[in-house]
Design a protein around this motif. Structure first.
Motif, short mmCIF file in Angstrom:
data_model
loop_
_atom_site.label_atom_id
_atom_site.label_comp_id
_atom_site.label_asym_id
_atom_site.label_seq_id
_atom_site.Cartn_x
_atom_site.Cartn_y
_atom_site.Cartn_z
N GLU A 80 0.82 -1.19 0.00
CA GLU A 80 0.00 0.00 0.00
C GLU A 80 0.87 1.26 0.00
O GLU A 80 0.50 2.30 -0.62
N TRP A 81 2.01 1.20 0.67
CA TRP A 81 2.90 2.37 0.69
C TRP A 81 3.50 2.62 -0.70
O TRP A 81 3.61 3.77 -1.11
N ALA B 47 -2.43 3.53 3.02
CA ALA B 47 -1.08 3.17 3.45
C ALA B 47 -0.87 3.49 4.93
O ALA B 47 -0.22 2.74 5.67
N GLU B 48 -1.49 4.60 5.38
CA GLU B 48 -1.37 4.97 6.80
C GLU B 48 -2.07 3.94 7.69
O GLU B 48 -1.57 3.56 8.75
N ALA C 199 0.77 4.11 -2.77
CA ALA C 199 0.54 5.52 -2.39
C ALA C 199 1.60 6.41 -2.98
O ALA C 199 1.31 7.55 -3.44
N GLU C 200 2.87 5.96 -3.03
CA GLU C 200 3.95 6.76 -3.63
C GLU C 200 3.71 6.93 -5.13
O GLU C 200 3.89 8.03 -5.69
N ALA D 259 0.94 9.42 -5.63
CA ALA D 259 1.40 10.80 -5.38
C ALA D 259 2.23 11.30 -6.56
O ALA D 259 2.09 12.46 -7.00
N LYS E 243 -4.91 6.60 -1.49
CA LYS E 243 -3.82 5.63 -1.33
C LYS E 243 -2.97 5.96 -0.12
O LYS E 243 -2.51 5.06 0.63
N ALA E 244 -2.76 7.24 0.12
CA ALA E 244 -1.95 7.64 1.28
C ALA E 244 -2.68 7.28 2.58
O ALA E 244 -2.07 6.83 3.56
N HIS E 245 -4.03 7.49 2.55
CA HIS E 245 -4.80 7.14 3.75
C HIS E 245 -4.78 5.61 4.00
O HIS E 245 -4.62 5.14 5.14
N ALA F 51 -4.51 9.90 -5.03
CA ALA F 51 -3.27 9.88 -4.24
C ALA F 51 -3.60 9.99 -2.75
O ALA F 51 -2.98 9.31 -1.89
N ASN F 52 -4.57 10.87 -2.41
CA ASN F 52 -4.95 10.99 -1.00
C ASN F 52 -5.53 9.67 -0.45
O ASN F 52 -5.27 9.26 0.69
#
Length: 476
Positions: free
Chosen positions: A89-90, A128-129, A93-94, A97, A124-126, A121-122
């Motif tokens: 997932e990280w 990944a978090e 997310a990269e 982005a 995927k970042a969420h 992107a947001n």
């Protein structure tokens, strides 16, 4: 042997052997006690304790290292999956982005495309978090369980197993100590048994035993004398002479005659027929058997006399008090007792006659044989075994002590208690002793079931008295 009247029972070796058997019986009893204590206090206790340890071990086995290891492995797999999902997932997310930044810089991209790329992107970042937080949580859980497994669970299992084994070893060691204590507890008794066996061996007196056997089995035969010289060169004079030299028999004939007369017990001929007067026995043995028979008849006669007196007293009581019984009912018993007394008196006279013929001295039932030893001295008997008053034993040959009928000097027998006379007793019969009411006498021999007790006065007089006439107190 069940009978105490056997001659062998008076040998010291025989008595010592009986003592050893008794001590060995006590010794075996102590060994049985040890075996019983070991079985009840050690073996059964150890078996029961072993079952308890097995049950406790089963409880410990539920928390076995294998089950705990699989639990830790399961947590490790979950951690690995969470880590991979966070990594995936990280990376996405990269990429999302980078794609949004690239779209934002593209002059050909519309505003809607830029907004869409940034929104993706947001998201995927969420995601990944969230995966990062889950991975951190799984990692913390895994580290905790791993620490619990290696620092708590496994040491606890090993400690419990160690404790079980230590308790097992300690229980076994206590069994060793208990075994030793059980042995120590009976050691004094076993020591006394062994001391008794040693004492029994020390009490054996071989000299007394051999002399007793000699006394019991001496024949009383006169030993053959020297053979006279037969001068066959004077045969003519012998044939015409009426002196003592006339027609003598040869030395071998005389020796054979003497042997057949006095030493038939050494021949190979069959034993002589047993007769009532014991004439088939050697002189000394015959006198002993006759003496023994006389004593038995005297005791039986005294019993009948006492019974007759009791019946007469009972008859007088019935005559004075008819309500207590019929005097005529005792007539048959009185008649039978009288017949028995007459028969025993005839037997007594007959054996007294035979004893007198055998060479007994004095008119008492107990007689004292002449000095005898096994090295040359002999009784003062005629060649045919009868007592000879003219013969005088050589004092130089009397080198051994004189024995009586029973081998042991009865006057030296230690008293086994004392008794007090409750009634007067005349002691008119042979072998009995008189006593007065209240007189205290020493008990020499207990009642053997015949109703008579042997006692002794302070002056040394001994005899039998009715057991029912006295109150007896035996030494403990």
């Amino acid at each position: 042997r069940s009978s105490k009247d056997e001659p062998e029972c008076r040998l010291t070796s025989y008595q010592s052997f009986l003592d050893i058997l008794n001590e060995m019986n006590d010794y075996a009893g102590q060994r049985e006690l040890i075996a019983e204590n070991l079985m009840m206090n050690i073996c059964i206790d150890l078996t029961k304790y072993l079952q308890e340890l097995k049950q406790e071990r089963k409880t410990v086995s539920l928390l076995s290292p294998a089950s705990l290891h699989w639990s830790n492995e399961f947590c490790s797999v979950s951690l690995s999956q969470s880590k991979k999902r966070f990594e995936r997932e990280w990376r996405e997310a990269e990429r999302a982005a980078q794609n949004a930044e690239k779209t934002d810089q593209d002059i050909n991209a519309t505003k809607a495309d830029v907004e869409k790329a940034k929104l993706h992107a947001n998201m995927k970042a969420h995601t990944a978090e969230d995966c990062k937080n889950d991975y951190a949580s799984q990692l913390q859980k895994y580290n905790k369980e791993q620490s619990q497994f290696y620092f708590n669970d496994m040491p606890d299992i090993f400690n419990k197993l160690q404790d079980l084994d230590e308790r097992r070893i300690r229980k076994l060691a206590q069994g060793y100590i208990l075994f030793s204590d059980t042995e120590k507890h009976v050691m004094p008794i076993i020591g006394k048994c062994l001391e008794g066996i040693t004492k029994a061996g020390t009490n054996v007196n071989e000299k007394n035993d051999t002399m007793f056997v000699i006394e019991q089995n001496k024949s009383g035969f006169e030993r053959p004398g020297d053979q006279e010289f037969e001068d066959y060169s004077q045969g003519i004079n012998r044939a015409s002479s009426d002196s003592s030299l006339g027609t003598p028999k040869g030395p071998m004939d005389l020796l054979g005659k003497n042997k057949s007369k006095n030493f038939w017990l050494f021949t190979r001929k069959s034993k002589p027929t047993v007769t009532e007067d014991f004439a088939h026995l050697p002189p000394e043995q015959r006198r002993k058997r006759l003496q023994q028979k006389l004593e038995e008849i005297s005791k039986d006669l005294q019993k009948e006399v006492d019974q007759s007196e009791a019946l007469e007293k009972m008859k007088d009581v019935y005559e004075k008090n008819p309500q207590m019984g019929d005097p005529a009912s005792l007539a048959s018993q009185i008649s039978q007792t009288s017949l028995k007394m007459e028969r025993l008196k005839v037997e007594l006279n007959k054996y007294e006659t035979w004893l007198a013929e055998a060479g007994a001295r004095g008119d008492t039932l107990r007689y004292k044989p002449n000095v005898f030893n096994n090295n040359g001295a002999h009784d003062a008997l005629s060649p045919d075994g009868a007592h000879s008053d003219e013969s005088t034993p050589d004092p130089s040959q009397a080198i051994y002590a004189e024995f009586d009928d029973d081998f042991e000097d009865e006057e030296l027998v230690a008293p086994i208690g004392e008794c007090t006379a409750m009634y007067n007793f005349p002691g008119a019969s042979e072998g009995t002793i008189s006593m007065q009411e209240g007189e205290v006498l020493a008990v020499v021999e207990e009642d053997k079931g015949d109703g008579w007790t042997r006692v002794r006065r302070n002056n040394g007089d001994e005899g039998y008295i009715p057991t029912s006439y006295v109150s007896i107190r035996l030494n403990k």
